[in-house]
Design an enzyme around this catalytic site. Sequence first.
Site, PDB file in Angstrom:
ATOM      1  CB  SER A  43      -0.661  -0.171   1.369  1.00 26.20           C
ATOM      2  OG  SER A  43      -1.370   1.299   1.558  1.00 26.20           O
ATOM      3  CE1 TYR A  79      -3.254  -2.201   5.431  1.00 28.65           C
ATOM      4  CE2 TYR A  79      -2.531   0.202   4.682  1.00 28.65           C
ATOM      5  CZ  TYR A  79      -3.091  -1.206   4.224  1.00 28.65           C
ATOM      6  OH  TYR A  79      -3.498  -1.375   3.030  1.00 28.65           O
TER       7      TYR A  79
HETATM    8  P1  NAI Z   1     -11.233  -6.754   2.291  1.00 26.32           P
HETATM    9  O1  NAI Z   1     -11.214  -6.233   3.649  1.00 26.32           O
HETATM   10  O2  NAI Z   1     -12.219  -6.417   1.350  1.00 26.32           O
HETATM   11  O3  NAI Z   1     -10.555  -7.960   2.121  1.00 26.32           O
HETATM   12  C1  NAI Z   1      -9.402  -8.325   2.799  1.00 26.32           C
HETATM   13  C2  NAI Z   1      -9.373 -10.128   2.741  1.00 26.32           C
HETATM   14  O4  NAI Z   1      -8.292 -10.314   3.432  1.00 26.32           O
HETATM   15  C3  NAI Z   1     -10.475 -10.794   3.231  1.00 26.32           C
HETATM   16  O5  NAI Z   1     -10.869 -11.751   2.133  1.00 26.32           O
HETATM   17  C4  NAI Z   1     -10.081 -11.644   4.555  1.00 26.32           C
HETATM   18  O6  NAI Z   1     -10.933 -12.771   4.627  1.00 26.32           O
HETATM   19  C5  NAI Z   1      -8.792 -11.837   4.277  1.00 26.32           C
HETATM   20  N1  NAI Z   1      -8.051 -11.872   5.391  1.00 26.32           N
HETATM   21  C6  NAI Z   1      -8.121 -11.007   6.449  1.00 26.32           C
HETATM   22  N2  NAI Z   1      -7.225 -11.339   7.568  1.00 26.32           N
HETATM   23  C7  NAI Z   1      -6.781 -12.522   7.319  1.00 26.32           C
HETATM   24  C8  NAI Z   1      -6.020 -13.492   7.950  1.00 26.32           C
HETATM   25  N3  NAI Z   1      -5.611 -13.463   8.906  1.00 26.32           N
HETATM   26  N4  NAI Z   1      -5.902 -14.660   7.327  1.00 26.32           N
HETATM   27  C9  NAI Z   1      -6.229 -15.068   5.967  1.00 26.32           C
HETATM   28  N5  NAI Z   1      -7.205 -14.122   5.345  1.00 26.32           N
HETATM   29  C10 NAI Z   1      -7.390 -12.995   6.036  1.00 26.32           C
HETATM   30  O7  NAI Z   1      -9.985  -5.647   1.550  1.00 26.32           O
HETATM   31  P2  NAI Z   1      -9.111  -5.124   0.166  1.00 26.32           P
HETATM   32  O8  NAI Z   1      -9.393  -3.847   0.004  1.00 26.32           O
HETATM   33  O9  NAI Z   1      -9.777  -6.220  -0.676  1.00 26.32           O
HETATM   34  O10 NAI Z   1      -7.585  -5.369   0.405  1.00 26.32           O
HETATM   35  C11 NAI Z   1      -6.932  -6.317   0.021  1.00 26.32           C
HETATM   36  C12 NAI Z   1      -5.504  -6.138   0.141  1.00 26.32           C
HETATM   37  O11 NAI Z   1      -5.230  -4.742  -0.320  1.00 26.32           O
HETATM   38  C13 NAI Z   1      -5.135  -5.877   1.668  1.00 26.32           C
HETATM   39  O12 NAI Z   1      -3.799  -6.428   1.711  1.00 26.32           O
HETATM   40  C14 NAI Z   1      -5.118  -4.544   1.802  1.00 26.32           C
HETATM   41  O13 NAI Z   1      -3.987  -4.006   2.697  1.00 26.32           O
HETATM   42  C15 NAI Z   1      -4.595  -3.890   0.303  1.00 26.32           C
HETATM   43  N6  NAI Z   1      -4.892  -2.680   0.015  1.00 26.32           N
HETATM   44  C16 NAI Z   1      -6.291  -2.063  -0.110  1.00 26.32           C
HETATM   45  C17 NAI Z   1      -6.668  -0.943  -0.613  1.00 26.32           C
HETATM   46  C18 NAI Z   1      -7.791  -0.329  -0.634  1.00 26.32           C
HETATM   47  O14 NAI Z   1      -8.199   0.658  -0.713  1.00 26.32           O
HETATM   48  N7  NAI Z   1      -8.907  -1.146  -0.632  1.00 26.32           N
HETATM   49  C19 NAI Z   1      -5.482   0.184  -0.781  1.00 26.32           C
HETATM   50  C20 NAI Z   1      -4.237  -0.537  -0.601  1.00 26.32           C
HETATM   51  C21 NAI Z   1      -4.064  -1.646  -0.266  1.00 26.32           C
END
Ligand code: NAI
Length: 247
Positions: free
Chosen positions: A144, A157
């Site tokens: 990120s 984070y």
């Molecule tokens: P989200 O919250 O929709 O999805 C997160 C996913 O990670 C979920 O499927 C959840 O089950 C899984 N997860 C969380 N903790 C876990 C664990 N301990 N073990 C296994 N799975 C786990 O989030 P999103 O937005 O799709 O984010 C995905 C990635 O993108 C993350 O790493 C986030 O940091 C990164 N990101 C997101 C941004 C955004 O604006 N949405 C911006 C920059 C990075």
Amino acid sequence: MVTYDFSGQTAIVTGGTRGIGGAISAALLAAGAHVTATFAGNTERAQAFAASHADTERLDLRQFDVGDYDQVEAFYTEFDAAHESLEILVNNAGIRRDGVVGLMPEADWQAVLQTNLSGTYNMSKMGIMKMMQNRYGRIISITSPSGKMGFEGQANYAASKAGQVAFTKTLSKEVAKRRITVNCVSPGFIDTDFIGELPPEQLKAYKSSVPMKRFGTPDEVAQVVLFLASEAAAYVTGSTLEVTGGL
Ligand code: NAI
């Protein structure tokens, strides 16, 4: 839209049943890969994702905590028995527990580092052994801009995301001779649950800080992940590709 062909390839996408990970899993499936999409807790969303891909037999779902070394080991034991090779690993699972440093509970510091950074290590450590056997692989971790820019209230984070970049650079050098590439994708503000819970005024401020004046879509991130996962990106390693609308 560029089309890719990952037929015959096996991929693992952590957090692969919703948000950015869901889009990555869907794009890999559409391009012919066999995808194991993992998730932590939201069973309903995982089931909905599976239901929307009921027409393919190339999708498996697995529930475990990427931050728990023993659970990751148990996952790989089962995965290794079922799959001869692993071509693509996407470390997408991530959480945030925001708070200014002075008031941040230690548990929030630990939880974010454990999932985001230790999760990347756990999954990559065991995945890389399988890739080395076949002298081919692609590891892509979702970092990120927070790790580079530092947003207030995100010290845990940001540290975890900067750590993923350092981990990636190091691992890329360790395996470069074996046709394995290791890269990061750094999405800006992407429209998922992850930012959906932020207060409206913060969302407005974030949007106006993006030169393109809009949030990105999960699919716009998935397309860049697929490029890095493809043969076309054979000479890209140790890099971070930004998908930020110019942030
Ligand atoms: P989200 O919250 O929709 O999805 C997160 C996913 O990670 C979920 O499927 C959840 O089950 C899984 N997860 C969380 N903790 C876990 C664990 N301990 N073990 C296994 N799975 C786990 O989030 P999103 O937005 O799709 O984010 C995905 C990635 O993108 C993350 O790493 C986030 O940091 C990164 N990101 C997101 C941004 C955004 O604006 N949405 C911006 C920059 C990075």
